[in-house]
Write an enzyme that holds these catalytic residues in place. Structure first.
Site, mmCIF file in Angstrom:
data_model
loop_
_atom_site.group_PDB
_atom_site.id
_atom_site.type_symbol
_atom_site.label_atom_id
_atom_site.label_comp_id
_atom_site.label_asym_id
_atom_site.label_seq_id
_atom_site.Cartn_x
_atom_site.Cartn_y
_atom_site.Cartn_z
ATOM 1 N N CYS A 18 -27.444 43.830 -5.100
ATOM 2 C CA CYS A 18 -28.324 44.852 -4.510
ATOM 3 C C CYS A 18 -29.070 44.392 -3.262
ATOM 4 C CB CYS A 18 -29.334 45.339 -5.544
ATOM 5 S SG CYS A 18 -30.182 44.036 -6.442
ATOM 6 N N HIS A 71 -35.820 47.718 -2.930
ATOM 7 C CA HIS A 71 -36.056 46.339 -2.504
ATOM 8 C C HIS A 71 -36.529 46.337 -1.053
ATOM 9 C CE1 HIS A 71 -34.421 45.100 -6.205
ATOM 10 N NE2 HIS A 71 -33.288 44.575 -5.842
#
Lengths: 348, 348, 348, 348
Positions: free
Chosen positions: D148, D241
């Site tokens: 990710c 993120h």
């Protein structure tokens, strides 16, 4: 110094026991137990320590043993931080082996011959020990403290109940995540969120409260003559349970008298000067926006309950409303068991 | 298309109005007002936008005007996101100037000739408008919606009150920070914390609820014949108010019937198919740990209230307990005013 | 005892000054200043206190005065918690009036004749005071400490820089909300969020670091001969700044030697045994997931910096990587100024 | 419609696969697998659903089967949300059984004959499939997407690397808790805290990035000719993120040109109009305090990466600095695998 052991020493509450007992003037930790997997390891290798204070030096090298009375030698008192299902099996074995068990587990709390005690509230219930030992043929015994959210609430109900008739209590809790153990509440569950359910919590509050404030006739406890209904919620707070309380009073009251009852409340631990007895068990906050868990959880070294927003209900003038905060893993768990043990050590 | 304006268009609730009205099938935003400081600027220069969705293109270049009826031309409906003190002065001027004011402000809510309305609950109170216009000599009028925590609660009380006698209600709220406006709750106040106080909130819940469920005889509203006591708490949640509800019912009930009352509840907005009317105004959740604000606040595009933990009180069997979640800035603020305006636009 | 005053005593940093000075063995608080609005009030009435510890009794009744040297009598040292723009105007007046100003404000930090000092790092820069007094004709003087995120970083760079050539430093910070003052970061901005910008913070880190590690020839400071680039982020943490550090080293190093340099680092405050000097200014954590702000911010009573994940860069083997945590309002603000004052009090 | 299955359908990423595939125009979910314990149950009984959107109706009654190719009939593509260790064993079996495996697991990513692909970045690496099938004698094949935090970063590096020489990259991440799975990060670990360590995360970023940007000669991939060093941190954010990026550029650049490269970047998915291809894969934010995870994670339905604070390094003028945000469980996991499958479905 009295030798003490901690059953279930590696969990969240076990760690609080160690932190609070590390420099205790009367108790010395000489045994730590955990599951078989950890037995044989040094404590610092067996534990994933989660408290800011660090592992006390005195126990770092202590070798953890299995949670079995045969492994726990020369110990007078054991503190139990075991999960309820394990506690139900293991605690009686320790009592049978002659040890005094001060338990934070819920397993034995509602047994009719096991005292459920908050030292400031119902120390006389300790007389049940005699019955317990007779009933069960034990040399040792088990004493329990209530659930974390119950303790904080009952410490505020006690001075009220001493002076006023109480008819009904409604309480809605906002409980910290530490109450569920280190892995109990995933961050995915609680960040930017509330979980309006905690398994068995409402039932514990609703039964334990009446037991604690019940009448003891020397042989058994008759539950207190009012009723309490709880709704329990989990909130994104680390430590410290907050509770909104609504009380239907059975008689006239003045708010100032209620505040005075709270402020002046003292119990046997205060009279005896027990080590972990807070000077004032109930602290009254006058600010309109207190108590708050982050600001007030450590009051009285985590052993006092803070109460605020004490007011006559604007809608139901015969009712009293207030908010309380108590530290759930100190006053509501490890500290509660330790204060029970201090009291026992002093008076028995 | 009806031309609409937004009073106080740069604040949190003003932004929600813009977001919700941007693609509205019947309303077109043609005026945005703010304080003098912002007047004359393009909206995108006047606002610090805080919603994830971004500023809708249609209003980016709209020139903001002073909050003065003389500056707001050719507008039929104005939505008020003004603070209470400003609203008290300014809203009457807009009504006097012939505009229909759908207000989210608290200033005029409890005036006897100003309807306080939730379209699913008490649409008939809109008949007060006639009295209002006569009393005050206005061509326009003011219609208000309740406080955010009241709306969510009353949407669940309405189907109950239609079918059962209610004696007493206790409610403890856990309210999101957005309810206080963007700068209302400092992070220092609420991270790892609860604030057990929200100014005037309990008073609003306690009075508005009875007004909303009151009887309207064509001329005035008689408050509903039960009472409600609230304790309001601020929690570290962005959006979505959670409320623990305890109800002393005045007659027998079955929990399944209560769930059915909630699930089957429909109001006038649903019958009329209004744009922002949620299909089910009250959604019943059967999971033991729902509703939760992060999971349920957007139910029905933020216009439905989710209810769970519907249960008979284990201690007081004549009592009903449940938990609800509603979106405080959509159903509890901007969406509430818009649904009021949609209803007025449809029926008047 | 030395009489001390606190300028800007009601803000977040002002409160930390009071908390830290309340039981100080050498300093006694005899003056508290605030804005005109607060002047004349008792401190407990002028302040909205935000620290868990409560207002120290000794200052509760102290009457707050205007921030004006004429109002501050018989005081030798004043600690400045003023905002930068006010500090720029006011601090020189206090120095001119003969007082020693230990300032946490950024206003005067980069003035060539004002020492910017961390006592463990560059105490010799205090010799600039003589130049300052000569230049400006003051009887008193101003000494400053760096920005909160700079202090923690430089305390770790100092032992490295003493032993190794450093070529480049990259640092990405994750800073607590308390750094912005009580109302600085709205909860709406930071719950479930990161804000990747803090006004002027990167510039401060990039300039102050080189000044602190620069060479002082007795008259002026030549900035250190490497460069540092910062990216500063705000995170939902109450107290404690965390920093990810990447260093291009100018010479060979062993990770164990680096750890030893950190652990064994001691400065003048440690040698002199100053009251707020932490025993180890830099604490090495060996756990793979430490330091963490909630666990490590209070190390050394908030005056030590914790360092962990000290490792050779797997990709650039000539580089060193580590993470640090320091308490931003203790070591990074009030505690920094107090340690400066303790040093001055001891050696001058 | 192409029949697809989901391996590991009950976990966090499995749930995202279901949510994203529920209304897919080309793929129809016909098989769901989980551990033996869940096999035989209806999906709604097997899963504890954690997404706000609720379980899509179409799969509620789907009977979950064991993660075994023999149990998955008439399926062309399987999406793998398996943990790495299981994936290493099971994915090859599905490929051997003739299925196309689009995997989010890390197990096979760095195998030299398994393409590691972001469709906008290196679609040509899919030609490795031929080699893979030849090497392994499979009728099916495995295609993987990166970790990710790597995906979001590489989507921003690609347009830069196409136009400029890059020498070194430093990146410090602030990663959401959902990246660790629902139970991955206890709330006790992350409330009011940062955890400066994520197992294997830095290694993945450091290797995968160079693979993705590497040269493919038709047979194998030569890693890109620069290096990247990462420090990975866990923060109290649900999804999204955030990464602070420092780049030593190998040649002159203008910030405006860089922004243009980002904004104008389009890849094969955009040209082919794939269903989950975001219109702009990289969105440039000009506000000084963006991107932020809560505000920007859902940009492009969670499939775009937002970039802001794009600036020349004030200290190292040959360097570029910026901050990015990407949705870790959509663009960084389930959405990444789906886009890979969409591309394969379109071109092979």
């Amino acid at each position: 110094m009295v030798n003490v052991g901690i059953l279930g020493a590696t969990g969240m509450v076990g760690q609080r026991f160690i932190e609070l007992l590390a420099d205790h003037p009367k108790f010395e930790i000489t045994a730590l137990t955990a599951s078989k997997r950890s037995a044989g390891k040094k404590y610092e290798d067996a534990v994933t320590w989660h408290l800011e204070s660090g592992i006390p030096e005195a126990v770092q090298d202590t070798v953890v043993v299995d949670t079995d009375p045969a492994e726990v030698k020369d110990v007078e008192i054991v503190f139990s931080a075991l999960p309820a299902d394990t506690a139900a099996i293991v605690e009686p074995k320790f009592a049978a082996a002659g040890m005094k068990v001060a338990s934070n587990a819920s397993a034995m709390r509602m047994e009719p011959d096991v005292p459920l005690v908050i030292p400031e509230v119902n120390p006389e219930h300790l007389d049940l020990i005699e019955t317990q030992q007779k009933n069960r043929g034990w040399d040792g015994f088990i004493v329990t403290n209530p659930n974390c959210s119950t303790i904080a609430l009952v410490m505020t109900l006690k001075p009220l109940y001493d002076q006023y008739d109480i008819k009904k209590v409604y309480v809605s809790t906002m409980q910290a995540v530490s109450g569920a153990g280190y892995n109990g509440v995933p961050s995915m569950a609680i960040l930017d969120n509330i979980v309006p359910f905690i398994g068995s919590e409402e039932e514990k509050m609703e039964s334990e409260t009446l037991e604690l404030l019940g009448d003891f006739d020397g042989e058994s406890v008759t539950p207190a003559g009012f009723s309490l209904s709880a709704s329990c919620n989990r909130v994104p707070v680390i430590d410290g349970h907050t509770e909104s309380v609504f009380i239907e009073m059975g008689e006239e009251f003045e708010v100032d008298d209620v505040k005075k009852s709270f402020s002046e409340f003292r119990g046997l631990p205060q009279k005896l000067g027990l080590h972990y007895a807070p000077e004032s068990p109930v602290i009254v906050r006058e600010e309109e926006n207190r108590p708050q868990p982050r600001m007030d959880r450590n009051a009285g070294h985590g052993m006092a309950v803070s109460v605020g927003r004490i007011r006559r209900d604007a809608v139901f003038p015969e009712n009293l409303k207030y908010t309380l905060v108590g530290h759930n893993t100190i006053r509501g768990a490890a500290g509660a068991s330790i204060l029970n043990a201090e009291l026992i050590n002093e008076i028995m």
